[in-house]
Enzyme design. Structure first.
Site, PDB file in Angstrom:
ATOM      1  CD  GLU A 237     -12.985   4.410 -46.343  1.00  0.00           C
ATOM      2  OE1 GLU A 237     -12.494   5.544 -46.136  1.00  0.00           O
ATOM      3  OE2 GLU A 237     -12.839   3.796 -47.394  1.00  0.00           O
TER       4      GLU A 237
ATOM      5  CD  GLU B  39      -9.699  10.282 -50.288  1.00  0.00           C
ATOM      6  OE1 GLU B  39     -10.796   9.701 -50.150  1.00  0.00           O
ATOM      7  OE2 GLU B  39      -8.740   9.791 -50.882  1.00  0.00           O
TER       8      GLU B  39
HETATM    9  C1  LIG Z   1     -14.312   6.200 -50.191  1.00  0.00           C
HETATM   10  S1  LIG Z   1     -15.882   5.917 -50.829  1.00  0.00           S
HETATM   11  C2  LIG Z   1     -16.444   4.632 -49.789  1.00  0.00           C
HETATM   12  C3  LIG Z   1     -17.437   3.744 -50.440  1.00  0.00           C
HETATM   13  C4  LIG Z   1     -17.899   2.586 -49.583  1.00  0.00           C
HETATM   14  N1  LIG Z   1     -18.555   3.060 -48.384  1.00  0.00           N
HETATM   15  C5  LIG Z   1     -16.751   1.665 -49.228  1.00  0.00           C
HETATM   16  O1  LIG Z   1     -16.287   1.727 -48.093  1.00  0.00           O
HETATM   17  O2  LIG Z   1     -16.336   0.864 -50.043  1.00  0.00           O
HETATM   18  C6  LIG Z   1     -16.725   7.326 -50.253  1.00  0.00           C
HETATM   19  C7  LIG Z   1     -18.103   7.455 -50.752  1.00  0.00           C
HETATM   20  O3  LIG Z   1     -18.682   8.547 -50.085  1.00  0.00           O
HETATM   21  C8  LIG Z   1     -19.432   9.301 -51.021  1.00  0.00           C
HETATM   22  N2  LIG Z   1     -19.508  10.667 -50.481  1.00  0.00           N
HETATM   23  C9  LIG Z   1     -18.472  11.511 -50.301  1.00  0.00           C
HETATM   24  N3  LIG Z   1     -18.913  12.659 -49.784  1.00  0.00           N
HETATM   25  C10 LIG Z   1     -20.262  12.547 -49.639  1.00  0.00           C
HETATM   26  C11 LIG Z   1     -21.281  13.420 -49.173  1.00  0.00           C
HETATM   27  N4  LIG Z   1     -20.980  14.643 -48.754  1.00  0.00           N
HETATM   28  N5  LIG Z   1     -22.537  12.950 -49.146  1.00  0.00           N
HETATM   29  C12 LIG Z   1     -22.838  11.705 -49.566  1.00  0.00           C
HETATM   30  N6  LIG Z   1     -21.920  10.847 -50.042  1.00  0.00           N
HETATM   31  C13 LIG Z   1     -20.643  11.260 -50.079  1.00  0.00           C
HETATM   32  C14 LIG Z   1     -18.658   9.180 -52.312  1.00  0.00           C
HETATM   33  O4  LIG Z   1     -19.477   9.454 -53.438  1.00  0.00           O
HETATM   34  C15 LIG Z   1     -18.230   7.735 -52.237  1.00  0.00           C
HETATM   35  O5  LIG Z   1     -19.184   6.894 -52.786  1.00  0.00           O
END
Ligand SMILES: C[S@@+](CC[C@H](N)C(=O)[O-])C[C@H]1O[C@@H](n2cnc3c(N)ncnc32)[C@H](O)[C@@H]1O
Length: 686
Positions: A476, A485
């Site tokens: 997500e 994003e």
């Molecule tokens: C919008 S949040 C979603 C969090 C959770 N999955 C939810 O739905 O409530 C996106 C998450 O993806 C992580 N994230 C973004 N890009 C990433 C990457 N390239 N590798 C690993 N994690 C990533 C961010 O740190 C964040 O915790």
């Protein structure tokens, strides 16, 4: 999702969420916007200011509008000399004489700007002096607002606008309410006034809801009183008649209800027609000052007549408006979530480049609807993947990877719940790049999931090299505009972990947009005064706005991506969309963006205003401003061009609005230039 992020203005509360904002806390289900209700005393009313306040309080009202002068103004100032108009006001000529009760009083001013006065140098000077003299007094009393009428003749408006501009510095604490009938012919005049005054944020509307409500030329009210072709009210799940919708984009401070707009019911009490009720109910949640004014203010006139209302009558009108307010529909979950954040601009989140804070994750997790959707998508996908497997093969768990799991791994919970519903064994690997989120994720693994069921990996998904490939990749990473994003770039980087027949949840997403008229959003963005503030997109719960046309899609991202090109070129996009402007001219201030997402098969999520997933609060819309508001005539077209551009370290959008039917050269007043060229004002870091 987009998490909590820095607010764009230090004076407004800081929000957060999936490209959205921090929700307000503790707003009860029964929450209703407060009601400010008042009555208007007309010129010539012999009661003192204090008597009027007593009358207002005895009707349990909260404010009144009353003339500053004790006598009705003569139609012209011919009998007053220039010297008289330059001298201090006489005590006896004033009805509002002191700052007592001023916070509950809106002084009304009869001005003298008309076709005769603008053609006669002496009368014109006198009209200006008169206005300044009264504004001076209002400034001295520090009244919060002043009410005066929009001139009826368009040729008078430039001089009226100049006079107001000159007098504004005299009332630093007041907003100006311009009384104008809610009628087709009012809008161009109002639009001319506020355009001439440079979109002043001090200028508000006091809309007179007369007995005859306007109806669009091609509109049809059905026999049962409902309307054929309703349009959406931004920031709510309600609809309204198209001819009224444009007023939602205007800064309506007050709704003026003349007594002759009411009908009388069998018991002799004032009531409103069904259409009037619908209109008033649409505006009430926006908290206008509702002003009851005596009979005679018809919809074609903007000045009140001279009959006063008895106190007994006032009480009856007040009771009826309070009844309408009491019986407003319950505030929806989305409205409660967004309360206090309506039209509040926020910088979109950068969850790839930045590490989100704990509070932002808290906000995400307050939206059960999104997680129910993910659970349903995982369950459906698992059923589909296993329905052809023999019983022996079912013993081997399906490997599900949750990439970007966050600190509490709510999507991991969705996968486990979905697996239970589908009666399929799973093994989960949760990947997260935010070191702070890992702390809680590891704890949850230890205390709740168990290491055998859920493995936790600290890695950027784009660089991660797992030993085995997965059946389902759950993420997500969506923003208010879908791909803003960088979900496409992140998922491209990790799709090598997916088996050849593996599935990504989400499978695809599509941004949508519509032209938006909103002087509020435009002035909020202009007010920021940061370089490029009108070439930056904002996450915002749009309310004070009018979407002039239905939303249209731009492009779609699907996962796994069919082909990856060098330099991320496959993630560049360009789309152009043409919108028909309806039967009313409009002033366009940019476009509003939304998205729709297919999680799996028939399980979808949408923020589109016309099919928003009920009660889902994770995403607010996104607003792309244009530098110069664009006037578009009724029946014309607006073309929007949007580019998604990628560089080595960043992704950005460029956009332009044009009038495709005239091919006018883009310039101020015709259409916008290309905005955010090269990502100079706004970009998203890879
Ligand atoms: C919008 S949040 C979603 C969090 C959770 N999955 C939810 O739905 O409530 C996106 C998450 O993806 C992580 N994230 C973004 N890009 C990433 C990457 N390239 N590798 C690993 N994690 C990533 C961010 O740190 C964040 O915790």
């Amino acid at each position: 999702m987009s998490p909590p992020h820095s607010p764009t203005s230090s004076t407004t509360p800081a929000p957060a969420s999936n490209g959205a904002s921090t929700p307000p806390h503790g707003i009860p289900d029964s929450y209703r916007a407060p009601l400010s209700l008042g009555f208007e005393a007309l010129p010539g009313d012999k009661r003192t200011h204090e008597d009027l306040i007593v009358a207002m309080e005895s009707c349990v009202m909260t404010f009144l509008a009353a003339p500053i002068c004790s006598e009705r103004e003569p139609a012209t100032l011919a009998n007053q000399s220039l010297e008289q108009l330059q001298s201090p006001l006489e005590y006896d000529s004033l009805a509002i004489r002191s700052p007592d009760y001023i916070s509950a009083t809106v002084p009304t001013i009869e001005h003298h700007f008309n076709e005769t006065s603008i053609k006669n140098q002496e009368l014109r000077l006198k009209a200006n002096l008169h206005l300044k003299r009264l504004f001076n007094w209002v400034g001295h009393l520090a009244a919060p607002s002043i009410l005066l009428s929009l001139p009826t003749c368009p040729s008078v408006i430039p001089e009226f606008a100049r006079a107001l501009n000159a007098a504004l510095p005299l009332v630093p604490y007041s907003t100006i309410w311009i009384r104008a009938p809610l009628a087709e012919e009012s809008w161009p005049k109002w639009n001319l006034l506020r355009s001439l005054m440079g979109q002043s944020v001090k200028l508000h509307l006091a809309l007179v809801v007369g007995p005859d409500l306007p109806m669009g030329p091609n509109e049809n009210v059905l026999a049962n009183g409902t309307h054929e072709d309703l349009v959406l009210v931004p920031g709510s799940s309600h609809t309204m008649e198209p001819a009224w919708a444009r007023w939602l984009a205007e800064p309506v401070a007050s709704l003026i209800l003349p007594a002759d707009s009411f009908l009388t019911n069998k018991k002799g009490f004032p009531v409103l027609s069904k259409r009037h009720q619908q209109l008033v109910r649409t505006f009430l949640p926006r908290e206008p000052y509702v002003l009851i004014t005596p009979t005679g203010t018809s919809s074609s006139s903007s000045s009140p007549s001279s009959t006063s209302l008895s106190q007994a009558d006032m009480s009856k009108y007040a009771e009826y408006i309070k009844y309408l307010h009491r019986t407003l529909p319950k505030t929806s979950i989305r409205d409660r979530f967004a309360n206090g954040y309506m039209d509040y601009l926020q910088a979109p989140l950068q969850p790839l480049m930045d590490h989100l804070e704990a509070q932002t994750y808290d906000v995400f997790e307050r939206d059960p609807v999104k997680y129910r959707k993910y659970t349903a998508a995982v369950a459906e996908c698992l059923r589909d993947r296993t329905k052809t497997l023999a019983a022996a093969e079912m013993i081997k768990p399906q490997l599900v990877m949750v990439v970007g799991a966050g600190p509490r791994g709510p999507l991991v919970d969705c996968v486990l719940k979905g697996a239970q519903q589908a009666k399929v064994n799973v093994k989960v690997i949760a990947v997260e790049k935010n070191p702070n989120a890992l702390v809680s994720l590891k704890r949850k693994q230890k205390e709740q999931w168990g290491e055998a069921l859920v493995e936790v990996v600290y890695a950027d998904m784009r660089q991660w090299k797992p030993k085995e490939k997965c059946d389902i990749l759950v993420s997500e990473l969506l923003g208010s505009f879908g791909d803003n994003e960088l979900s496409p770039e992140c998922l491209d980087g990790v799709q090598h972990v997916l088996k050849d027949d593996g599935v990504s949840i989400p499978q695809s997403y599509t941004p949508y947009l519509a032209p938006v008229s909103s002087s509020k959003l435009y002035s909020e963005a202009s007010k920021l005064k940061t370089p490029g503030s009108l070439e930056t997109s904002y996450v915002v719960m749009i309310r004070n706005a009018w979407l002039t046309s239905p939303v249209q899609p731009l492009w779609t991202f699907s996962h796994p991506a069919p082909a990856l090109l060098p330099d991320n070129l496959h993630n560049e996009r360009y789309a152009t969309v043409t919108f028909d402007i309806g039967a009313q001219p409009a002033l366009i201030h940019g476009f509003a963006g939304y998205f729709e997402c297919v999680l799996y098969g028939g399980v979808t999520m949408s923020t589109r205003p016309d099919n928003h997933t009920p009660d889902m609060t994770s995403w607010f819309p996104i607003y792309f401003p244009i530098r110069h508001p664009m006037h578009v005539p009724a029946g014309s077209k607006v073309g929007v061009h949007v580019w998604r551009v990628t560089g080595a370290h960043k992704v950005w959008y460029e956009w332009a609005m044009v009038k495709p039917d005239t091919m006018a050269v883009p310039a101020a007043g015709f259409g916008s230039l290309i905005h955010n060229v090269g990502g100079k004002s706004h970009w998203i870091g890879l």
